[in-house]
Design a protein around this motif. Structure first.
Motif, PDB file in Angstrom:
ATOM      1  N   LYS A 297       0.843  -1.214   0.000  1.00 53.51           N
ATOM      2  CA  LYS A 297       0.000   0.000   0.000  1.00 53.51           C
ATOM      3  C   LYS A 297       0.871   1.254   0.000  1.00 53.51           C
ATOM      4  O   LYS A 297       0.615   2.207  -0.718  1.00 53.51           O
ATOM      5  N   ASN A 302       3.315   5.736  -2.728  1.00 54.64           N
ATOM      6  CA  ASN A 302       4.537   6.463  -3.058  1.00 54.64           C
ATOM      7  C   ASN A 302       4.724   6.592  -4.562  1.00 54.64           C
ATOM      8  O   ASN A 302       5.168   7.634  -5.069  1.00 54.64           O
ATOM      9  N   SER A 303       4.351   5.531  -5.287  1.00 55.22           N
ATOM     10  CA  SER A 303       4.540   5.567  -6.742  1.00 55.22           C
ATOM     11  C   SER A 303       3.531   6.487  -7.404  1.00 55.22           C
ATOM     12  O   SER A 303       3.735   6.915  -8.538  1.00 55.22           O
ATOM     13  N   SER A 304       2.442   6.816  -6.715  1.00 56.13           N
ATOM     14  CA  SER A 304       1.453   7.716  -7.314  1.00 56.13           C
ATOM     15  C   SER A 304       1.719   9.158  -6.927  1.00 56.13           C
ATOM     16  O   SER A 304       0.939  10.041  -7.226  1.00 56.13           O
TER      17      SER A 304
ATOM     18  N   ARG B  34      -0.691  11.673 -15.648  1.00 51.51           N
ATOM     19  CA  ARG B  34      -1.412  11.309 -14.421  1.00 51.51           C
ATOM     20  C   ARG B  34      -1.646  12.530 -13.555  1.00 51.51           C
ATOM     21  O   ARG B  34      -2.688  12.691 -12.930  1.00 51.51           O
ATOM     22  N   HIS B  39      -4.844  11.708 -11.392  1.00 50.91           N
ATOM     23  CA  HIS B  39      -4.674  10.326 -10.954  1.00 50.91           C
ATOM     24  C   HIS B  39      -3.479  10.150 -10.021  1.00 50.91           C
ATOM     25  O   HIS B  39      -3.106   9.038  -9.688  1.00 50.91           O
ATOM     26  N   SER B  40      -2.896  11.232  -9.597  1.00 49.32           N
ATOM     27  CA  SER B  40      -1.757  11.129  -8.678  1.00 49.32           C
ATOM     28  C   SER B  40      -2.207  11.566  -7.292  1.00 49.32           C
ATOM     29  O   SER B  40      -3.119  12.377  -7.138  1.00 49.32           O
ATOM     30  N   ARG B  41      -1.562  10.993  -6.306  1.00 55.12           N
ATOM     31  CA  ARG B  41      -1.927  11.305  -4.918  1.00 55.12           C
ATOM     32  C   ARG B  41      -1.264  12.586  -4.441  1.00 55.12           C
ATOM     33  O   ARG B  41      -1.708  13.193  -3.470  1.00 55.12           O
ATOM     34  N   GLY B  42      -0.160  12.956  -5.095  1.00 57.14           N
ATOM     35  CA  GLY B  42       0.542  14.151  -4.635  1.00 57.14           C
ATOM     36  C   GLY B  42       1.670  14.499  -5.571  1.00 57.14           C
ATOM     37  O   GLY B  42       1.906  13.824  -6.577  1.00 57.14           O
ATOM     38  N   ARG B  44       5.825  16.000  -5.453  1.00 58.78           N
ATOM     39  CA  ARG B  44       6.968  16.388  -4.632  1.00 58.78           C
ATOM     40  C   ARG B  44       7.319  17.850  -4.924  1.00 58.78           C
ATOM     41  O   ARG B  44       7.091  18.344  -6.035  1.00 58.78           O
ATOM     42  N   MET B  80      -9.378  11.360  -5.940  1.00 60.66           N
ATOM     43  CA  MET B  80      -8.696  10.167  -5.409  1.00 60.66           C
ATOM     44  C   MET B  80      -8.711  10.223  -3.896  1.00 60.66           C
ATOM     45  O   MET B  80      -8.557  11.287  -3.296  1.00 60.66           O
TER      46      MET B  80
END
Lengths: 306, 88
Positions: A297, A302-304, B34, B39-42, B44, B80
Motif C-alpha cells: 500500500k 509512493n509511486s502515485s 497522471r 490520478h496522482s496522490r501528490g 513532490r 482520489m
C-alpha cells in the motif's frame, strides 16, 4: 475484504494460542507418571498397585510379557493422514503359543486408528488372547473413613497402542477401532485420494507459491500484490495443516466416544505440541503477509506521488 | 476540498506540449499525464519546482483549490481517496 481479514485474524489468534501453549509445555517437565511396565526389573514391591499385582502374576512368563509388550507397541502396517489412519495388524496371539498354518490366529485385524491418546496413570491396557482389556486402580472409602484400593478390569471394544520408541517422535498413543476388512479397503482408497489431493494442495499452495515469493524477492519485486497474496495463501495452508489434526481428533472423539473408555483420554495438547512447527510457520507467514500488504500500500501510494 | 492541477491550462498559455515539458523537466509523460488528469496522490516539491521553472509560473498557477462539486464537474469523477473509501 472484512470477512477475509476476520478469518486471518482468527487464524492468527489460534496459532498464537497454540504457540504459547507449546512454549508452556516445553517449560513443564513431562511427567506421565509411572507407566505400566511389564518388565520385572521395575517392580516396586513396597507399592501395592494394580501394576505390580499384574507384574507379579506374569513375572514367571518373561517371554510372554515381552511378546505382549511388542504387540502393544506395534502399529503394524499403518497409513496416516494427520492423526487419522488405517492399521493392519496380525490377530493378537497368546504369546508363546505355536504359530500354525491355517491357524485363525494368523488372520489379520483391520483398524481405524487415531493418534493422540493417552492412558491414565492408574490404568493399564493389555491383551488377553484376542480380547482388549483394561485394568485401572480404584480408590474408595468405607464408613469409618479408612481408604482402600483395588483394581477394576474390563474388556473394551478398542485397542490401545503405545508408541514404539522413536516412532514419529510421539509421546501419545493410538486408539485402534476394529473395522471389517471391506470397510478397511474402502477407506484405504478414500485415504489415497485424500492424500493425493492434500499433496497437490501442499505442493501448489505451500511450496510452489513460497518459491515464487522467494523468486520475486530475489528479482527486487518484494511488495507486489502477487507476493502478498501468495504469502497469505501459503500461511493459511500451513495453519490448516496445523489445525486439521486437532479437528480430526475432535471429530473422532465425539464419534467414538462410547467405545473409548474413560481411562484413555485424547491428548489434545500433545497433538498441538506435535504440530507446533506448522503453527509457527503459518503464523509467521500470515504476519509477514500483513506486513507485505502494508508495504504494498505504501509503495503504491509512493509511486502515485509525482 | 480537493485540489485541481491546471497543467494543461498553463501549457496552453505557454504554448508548450506535454512532451516538451517532459523533456525539459525529466518527468515522464506518463507521470505528467497522471498529474494532469488527477490520478496522482501528490507531487513532490522538487517536481513542482521543475515544472514551475520550465513554465515560468508560480505553484498557485498550477494548483487550484476547488469544491468537490466543482471537481466532479471538471474531472467527471470523485477525487482520489474518496473513490477508494467507496470501494472499501
Amino acid at each position: 475484504m472484512k470477512r477475509k481479514s476476520f478469518l486471518d485474524n482468527a487464524l492468527m489468534i489460534i496459532a498464537a494460542a497454540a504457540i504459547i501453549f507449546s512454549l508452556v509445555m516445553t517449560a513443564q517437565t513431562f511427567d506421565n507418571g509411572p507407566q505400566f511396565d511389564y518388565s520385572s526389573k521395575h517392580i516396586d514391591r513396597t507399592n501395592p498397585s494394580p501394576n505390580n499385582e499384574y507384574v507379579r502374576i506374569r513375572d514367571s512368563l518373561r517371554t510372554v510379557v515381552e511378546c505382549e509388550d511388542m504387540q502393544l507397541s506395534d502399529l503394524g502396517v499403518s497409513h496416516f493422514i494427520a492423526t487419522i489412519g488405517l492399521s493392519k495388524l496380525p490377530t493378537p496371539v497368546n504369546c508363546g503359543a505355536p504359530v500354525r498354518r491355517g491357524n485363525a490366529e494368523n488372520k489379520e485385524c483391520y483398524y481405524l486408528a487415531v493418534a493422540g491418546y493417552k492412558i491414565s496413570k492408574e490404568s493399564s491396557f493389555y491383551l488377553e488372547g484376542n480380547k482388549y482389556m483394561i485394568t485401572s486402580g480404584q480408590q474408595g472409602g468405607n464408613k469409618s473413613g479408612d481408604s482402600y484400593g483395588g483394581n477394576m478390569t474390563k474388556e473394551i471394544p478398542v485397542r490401545y497402542v503405545k508408541p514404539a520408541p522413536g516412532f514419529r517422535n510421539q509421546q501419545s498413543g493410538y486408539i485402534l477401532v476394529p473395522i471389517p476388512e471391506r470397510v478397511y479397503h474402502t477407506l484405504y482408497i478414500v485415504m489415497l485420494v485424500i492424500y493425493g489431493l492434500v499433496c497437490v494442495l501442499v505442493l501448489q499452495y505451500a511450496i510452489i507459491r513460497t518459491l515464487r515469493i522467494i523468486l520475486g524477492i530475489s528479482k527486487g519485486r518484494m511488495f507486489s500484490h502477487q507476493s502478498t497474496r501468495d504469502l497469505l495463501v501459503a500461511g493459511r495452508v500451513f495453519m490448516a495443516l496445523a489445525i486439521t489434526p486437532l479437528f480430526l481428533q475432535l471429530v473422532f472423539y465425539y464419534v467414538f466416544n462410547k467405545e473409548i473408555p474413560a481411562q484413555i483420554r485424547p491428548a489434545f495438547g500433545q497433538v498441538v505440541w506435535e504440530n507446533k512447527i506448522y503453527f509457527i510457520v503459518g503464523f509467521t507467514m500470515v504476519l509477514i503477509a500483513k506486513a507485505f500488504e502494508k508495504g504494498y500500500k505504501l509503495q503504491k501510494e509512493n509511486s502515485s506521488i509525482i | 476540498m480537493p485540489i485541481v492541477v491546471n497543467l494543461d491550462v498553463m501549457l496552453a498559455k505557454r504554448k508548450r506540449s506535454l512532451s516538451e515539458l517532459s523533456q525539459a523537466t525529466g518527468i515522464t509523460i506518463a507521470n505528467l499525464s497522471r498529474l494532469k488528469n488527477g490520478h496522482s496522490r501528490g507531487i513532490r516539491f522538487s517536481s513542482l519546482h521543475k515544472i514551475c521553472d520550465v513554465l515560468e509560473c508560480a505553484p498557485a498557477d498550477i494548483l487550484e483549490l476547488v469544491t468537490t462539486e466543482q471537481y466532479v464537474k471538471l474531472m467527471g469523477r470523485l477525487p482520489m481517496g474518496d473513490e477508494e473509501d467507496d470501494e472499501q
